[in-house]
Write an enzyme that holds these catalytic residues in place. Structure first.
Site, short mmCIF file in Angstrom:
data_model
loop_
_atom_site.label_atom_id
_atom_site.label_comp_id
_atom_site.label_asym_id
_atom_site.label_seq_id
_atom_site.Cartn_x
_atom_site.Cartn_y
_atom_site.Cartn_z
N ASP A 1 0.81 -1.26 -0.10
CA ASP A 1 0.24 0.05 -0.03
C ASP A 1 0.77 1.33 -0.02
OD1 ASP A 1 0.56 -0.75 2.55
OD2 ASP A 1 -1.31 -0.28 3.42
N ASP B 1 1.75 -9.60 3.50
CA ASP B 1 0.74 -9.32 4.36
C ASP B 1 -0.43 -9.68 3.81
OD1 ASP B 1 2.73 -8.23 5.83
OD2 ASP B 1 2.43 -6.09 5.56
O1 F6P Z 1 4.79 -5.78 4.72
C1 F6P Z 1 5.91 -6.65 4.98
C2 F6P Z 1 6.53 -6.48 6.35
O2 F6P Z 1 7.05 -7.78 6.34
C3 F6P Z 1 5.21 -6.64 7.49
O3 F6P Z 1 4.72 -7.75 7.64
C4 F6P Z 1 6.35 -6.18 8.75
O4 F6P Z 1 5.51 -5.33 9.66
C5 F6P Z 1 7.12 -5.21 7.71
O5 F6P Z 1 7.15 -5.61 6.48
C6 F6P Z 1 8.57 -5.21 8.30
O6 F6P Z 1 9.19 -4.15 7.89
P1 F6P Z 1 10.78 -3.92 7.76
O7 F6P Z 1 11.53 -4.96 7.04
O8 F6P Z 1 11.21 -2.68 7.00
O9 F6P Z 1 11.04 -4.09 9.28
#
Ligand code: F6P
Length: 328
Positions: A106, A132
């Site tokens: 998104d 997600d």
């Molecule tokens: O949107 C994918 C995701 O893996 C989510 O499930 C999680 O909250 C987030 O990204 C973690 O993001 P980052 O890798 O930037 O910490």
């Protein structure tokens, strides 16, 4: 009709298995239709920093089985500023790019929509790529299937230990504000309880349920907690339960980033290929500011506006009821 002279392709936000098969499909469908393709590195960051390269048919050889994204990805805040967008636009214009395929979630779509509204001479097409599974307009997003399988594999292993030691494990899985991974993995692994952001769980009910498992001679229990769950954090939850459920030794595992990488499943390879192919065809047919998704096994085109304002993952209450019955 907006004739595409050159196409840019990028991945943005969190990487997701299936992005590479999707990039391959975008590149080859464009070249097949005599449209030159430019790969943008690190998502919108590469657009601003002019980090792009011409892609050929062979640039995407042997990438179907690779996790992550060969184009690399980033979460770029500068792109959301007017200056960032202007720099990115000038870089695209200088290279003759007038259409973009953006693969992401998104946040990626929000940026794409704003950009294309500001500069309508650049057509944009979104492809849902996030583990997600939280985008309206596609029953499944790229990476959700693989990530769920990865989670299942990990929880099956934890179950061996839980069972051998008579333990109760609280396991946190990813999903941001969506409980999609938690629900699917919970059913697949026979979890005793699943805590989701979409539904509040009374701690007393959870304790009652776990105690009844104890008296039913269960040798282990697994509680899956989606990271977006609002019961107050997995460690506090485990501590509160441990006070009441004495016979089990309680452990907490946070699966973290091992959930996002890895070779894409057959489902994600096919989904990526279909969505990449469909996105380029949609652009050729004059669509812009849209997203291609898969609903009832058919390609569906949804406006980015709608994809961003609606929510796809509606909690299937009947599945949660089933979990309660099957885990007695
Ligand atoms: O949107 C994918 C995701 O893996 C989510 O499930 C999680 O909250 C987030 O990204 C973690 O993001 P980052 O890798 O930037 O910490």
């Amino acid at each position: 009709m907006h004739k595409i002279s050159k196409l840019g392709v990028l991945t943005s936000g969190g990487d997701a298995p299936g992005m590479n098969p999707c990039i391959r499909a975008v590149v080859r469908t464009a070249i097949y239709n005599n449209i030159p393709v430019v790969g943008v590195r690190q998502g919108y960051k590469g657009m601003i920093e002019n980090d792009m390269y011409d892609m050929e048919t062979r640039s995407v050889s042997n990438i179907l089985s690779l996790g992550g994204t060969i184009l690399k990805t980033a979460r770029c805040l500068t792109f959301h500023t007017d200056e960032g967008m202007e720099t990115a636009y000038q870089n695209l214009k200088a290279r003759g790019i007038n259409a973009l395929v953006v693969i992401g979630g998104d946040g990626t779509f929000t940026g794409a929509l704003r950009f294309s509204k500001k500069y309508p001479d650049i057509a944009v097409m979104g492809i849902p790529g996030t583990i997600d599974n939280d985008l309206y307009g596609s029953t499944y997003t790229l990476g959700f299937d693989t990530a769920t399988n990865t989670v299942i594999e990990a929880i099956d292993k934890i179950r061996d230990t839980a069972d051998s030691h008579d333990r109760l494990f609280f396991i946190e899985v990813m999903g941001r504000d969506s409980g999609a991974i938690a629900l699917r993995a919970g059913i697949s692994c026979g979890a005793e309880a699943i805590l989701l952001p979409e539904k509040s769980t009374a701690i007393d009910d959870l304790i009652k349920q776990l105690k009844s498992g104890e008296s039913n001679k269960k040798s282990s229990s697994i509680v899956i907690v989606a990271e977006g769950d609002k019961s107050g954090g997995i460690y506090d939850l485990a501590e509160a339960v441990q006070k009441e459920v004495k016979n089990y030794d309680i452990k907490v595992t946070i699966l973290g980033h091992l959930q996002r990488g890895g070779s894409p499943s057959s489902f994600d390879r096919i989904l990526g290929s279909r969505l990449g192919y469909a996105a380029v065809k949609a652009l050729i047919n004059g669509h812009s500011q849209k997203m291609v998704g898969l609903e009832a096994n058919h390609i569906k085109i949804t406006s980015l506006e709608e994809a961003l304002t609606q929510h796809e993952f509606k909690l299937e209450e009947d599945l949660l009821e089933m979990v309660d019955v099957l885990s007695i």
